[in-house]
Design an enzyme around this catalytic site. Structure first.
Site, PDB file in Angstrom:
ATOM      1  N   HIS A 235      -6.830  -6.792  -5.546  1.00 23.34           N
ATOM      2  CA  HIS A 235      -7.347  -7.420  -4.350  1.00 23.34           C
ATOM      3  C   HIS A 235      -6.843  -6.728  -3.077  1.00 23.34           C
ATOM      4  O   HIS A 235      -7.596  -6.434  -2.151  1.00 23.34           O
ATOM      5  CB  HIS A 235      -6.957  -8.889  -4.347  1.00 23.34           C
ATOM      6  CG  HIS A 235      -7.184  -9.549  -3.044  1.00 23.34           C
ATOM      7  ND1 HIS A 235      -6.152  -9.990  -2.249  1.00 23.34           N
ATOM      8  CD2 HIS A 235      -8.312  -9.776  -2.368  1.00 23.34           C
ATOM      9  CE1 HIS A 235      -6.669 -10.488  -1.147  1.00 23.34           C
ATOM     10  NE2 HIS A 235      -7.965 -10.372  -1.179  1.00 23.34           N
TER      11      HIS A 235
ATOM     12  N   GLU B  76      -9.107  -4.149  -0.508  1.00 24.01           N
ATOM     13  CA  GLU B  76      -9.150  -4.371   0.948  1.00 24.01           C
ATOM     14  C   GLU B  76      -8.760  -3.109   1.727  1.00 24.01           C
ATOM     15  O   GLU B  76      -9.447  -2.734   2.681  1.00 24.01           O
ATOM     16  CB  GLU B  76      -8.204  -5.535   1.283  1.00 24.01           C
ATOM     17  CG  GLU B  76      -8.603  -6.358   2.454  1.00 24.01           C
ATOM     18  CD  GLU B  76     -10.023  -6.882   2.364  1.00 24.01           C
ATOM     19  OE1 GLU B  76     -10.789  -6.567   3.283  1.00 24.01           O
ATOM     20  OE2 GLU B  76     -10.380  -7.585   1.387  1.00 24.01           O
TER      21      GLU B  76
ATOM     22  N   LYS C 185     -11.478  -0.371   1.361  1.00 26.50           N
ATOM     23  CA  LYS C 185     -12.648  -0.626   2.215  1.00 26.50           C
ATOM     24  C   LYS C 185     -12.386  -0.150   3.640  1.00 26.50           C
ATOM     25  O   LYS C 185     -13.237   0.490   4.257  1.00 26.50           O
ATOM     26  CB  LYS C 185     -12.999  -2.122   2.227  1.00 26.50           C
ATOM     27  CG  LYS C 185     -13.753  -2.583   1.009  1.00 26.50           C
ATOM     28  CD  LYS C 185     -14.341  -3.968   1.215  1.00 26.50           C
ATOM     29  CE  LYS C 185     -13.272  -5.016   1.411  1.00 26.50           C
ATOM     30  NZ  LYS C 185     -13.794  -6.340   1.761  1.00 26.50           N
ATOM     31  N   ASN C 186     -11.215  -0.473   4.143  1.00 27.62           N
ATOM     32  CA  ASN C 186     -10.846  -0.050   5.497  1.00 27.62           C
ATOM     33  C   ASN C 186     -10.789   1.470   5.611  1.00 27.62           C
ATOM     34  O   ASN C 186     -11.310   2.051   6.563  1.00 27.62           O
ATOM     35  CB  ASN C 186      -9.487  -0.634   5.884  1.00 27.62           C
ATOM     36  CG  ASN C 186      -9.584  -2.087   6.278  1.00 27.62           C
ATOM     37  OD1 ASN C 186      -9.900  -2.409   7.406  1.00 27.62           O
ATOM     38  ND2 ASN C 186      -9.351  -2.971   5.328  1.00 27.62           N
TER      39      ASN C 186
HETATM   40  C1  W6P Z   1      -7.984   3.044   9.272  1.00 26.16           C
HETATM   41  C2  W6P Z   1      -7.626   1.635   9.643  1.00 26.16           C
HETATM   42  C3  W6P Z   1      -7.089   1.123   8.353  1.00 26.16           C
HETATM   43  C4  W6P Z   1      -6.588  -0.115   8.042  1.00 26.16           C
HETATM   44  C5  W6P Z   1      -6.145  -0.350   6.741  1.00 26.16           C
HETATM   45  C6  W6P Z   1      -6.228   0.642   5.779  1.00 26.16           C
HETATM   46  C7  W6P Z   1      -6.732   1.888   6.098  1.00 26.16           C
HETATM   47  C8  W6P Z   1      -7.168   2.128   7.392  1.00 26.16           C
HETATM   48  N1  W6P Z   1      -7.706   3.271   7.945  1.00 26.16           N
HETATM   49  O1  W6P Z   1      -8.460   3.870  10.026  1.00 26.16           O
END
Ligand code: W6P
Length: 339
Positions: free
Chosen positions: A160, A164, A167-168
């Site tokens: 999980h 997340e 995806k970011n």
């Molecule tokens: C990004 C912003 C972020 C948040 C969390 C995980 C990866 C990333 N990459 O640019």
């Protein structure tokens, strides 16, 4: 406004207090009650997020209120994670859902980290490709050089969290390299030491400004682009459009449509004394570290405690900075207890 009957769930469980646990019928009834409770509370994240939005619309918002909401929601959701761990554990052990042979409920005594990484990556890539027509590839590196890195853990929690952060990372890469034919790969490094099992995700998605790093974990920051709003996002929040339509059914699901993915993921990490840390280089990319405890004896449940200090947290004036510029690093407060 939707209501979630916590009082009802409490009464339903309480009704079993004096019943015979060895009675088959009692166990069947109890299991049914547990499943009913899980279902009743499955949309709590959305309900609370909607509540926060309505509160903001009605009463407005400032830094002080935002900080208290952060404090409250971190504790509230940590509580929820723990109670749902117990409920799903009972459902998995006594319910009629077929179980994974190796696992004890949701706990895997030989939790394969690479398998978790791979599952989370595939799920995130699927969504990323659906929304952006492309997704970066992944390289996995293990410090040991071997493929198997295992320990006692709850695989669904790891998956999980990684889903997340994937995806970011994917969204950042796709958007930062919009007109390019080739996307720079994501990289996962897994290392197992004496105490920590660390999973690091590196992306070359252009990073986020230093100032914004802490904000990624703020509920009030993430709520800015609203679920019903289908216009342009702030580049920093609600990284995947799917976030706005999916719902939270626990760790295995797509999560709330309110950009709560990162704050909730960090709670899942902290729940067993781990952490989730973002370290970014604006103009280049972002590294995310997921720290987990190697030894199950150290992976104690982290729970919010309630005492007189707690209520004072809601009454106290905001800490005033005595530094010339308004920094945030000297004002941070630890919002949990450690077990
Ligand atoms: C990004 C912003 C972020 C948040 C969390 C995980 C990866 C990333 N990459 O640019």
């Amino acid at each position: 406004m939707l209501k979630v009957r916590y009082d009802l769930s409490f009464k339903e469980v309480q009704a079993f207090q004096d019943k015979d646990p060895d009675d088959k019928k009692v166990l069947t009834d109890f299991s049914k009650t547990i499943q009913d409770i899980l279902n009743r509370h499955s949309y709590v994240v959305e309900t609370m997020a909607q509540g926060v939005i309505e509160m903001e619309d009605t009463y407005g918002m400032d830094d002080k209120i935002s900080e208290r909401i952060q404090y409250f929601l971190d504790r509230f959701y940590m509580n929820r994670i723990s109670i749902r761990m117990l409920l799903t554990q009972h459902a998995a052990l006594f319910g009629n859902i077929s179980n994974h042979p190796r696992r004890i409920g949701h706990i895997d005594p030989n939790c394969d980290v690479i398998e978790c990484v791979s599952n989370a990556f595939k799920a995130a890539r699927h969504i990323c490709e659906h929304y952006h027509m492309q997704a970066p590839d992944l390289d996995i590196v293990t410090a040991e050089g071997s493929k198997i890195v295992d320990f006692v853990y709850v695989p669904s929690h790891i998956e999980h969290i990684l889903f997340e952060v994937f995806k970011n990372a994917m969204r950042a890469v796709v958007e930062f390299h919009r007109d390019k034919m080739e996307l720079p790969k994501l990289k996962i490094i897994v290392a197992k030491g004496q105490q920590d099992l660390t999973i690091k995700l590196c992306d070359q998605g252009g990073g986020v400004p230093y100032k914004v790093q802490d904000k990624l974990f703020q509920y009030m920051y993430s709520t800015a682009p609203r679920p019903q709003y289908t216009g342009h996002d702030s580049p920093l929040v609600g990284y995947m459009d799917i976030d706005r339509f999916a719902h939270d059914n626990g760790p295995a699901s797509l999560m709330a449509g309110y950009g709560y993915g990162l704050p909730l993921s960090r709670l899942y990490a902290r729940y067993f004394q781990g952490d989730l840390v973002v370290s970014s280089m604006e103009g280049y990319g972002t590294d995310v570290y997921l720290y987990l405890k190697v030894n199950s004896s150290e992976a104690n449940e982290c729970l919010p405690i309630y005492n007189t200090t707690t209520s004072r947290m809601y009454e106290a004036e905001k800490v005033v900075s005595d530094w010339s510029s308004s920094t945030t690093w000297n004002q941070s407060i630890r919002t949990y207890c450690t077990a």
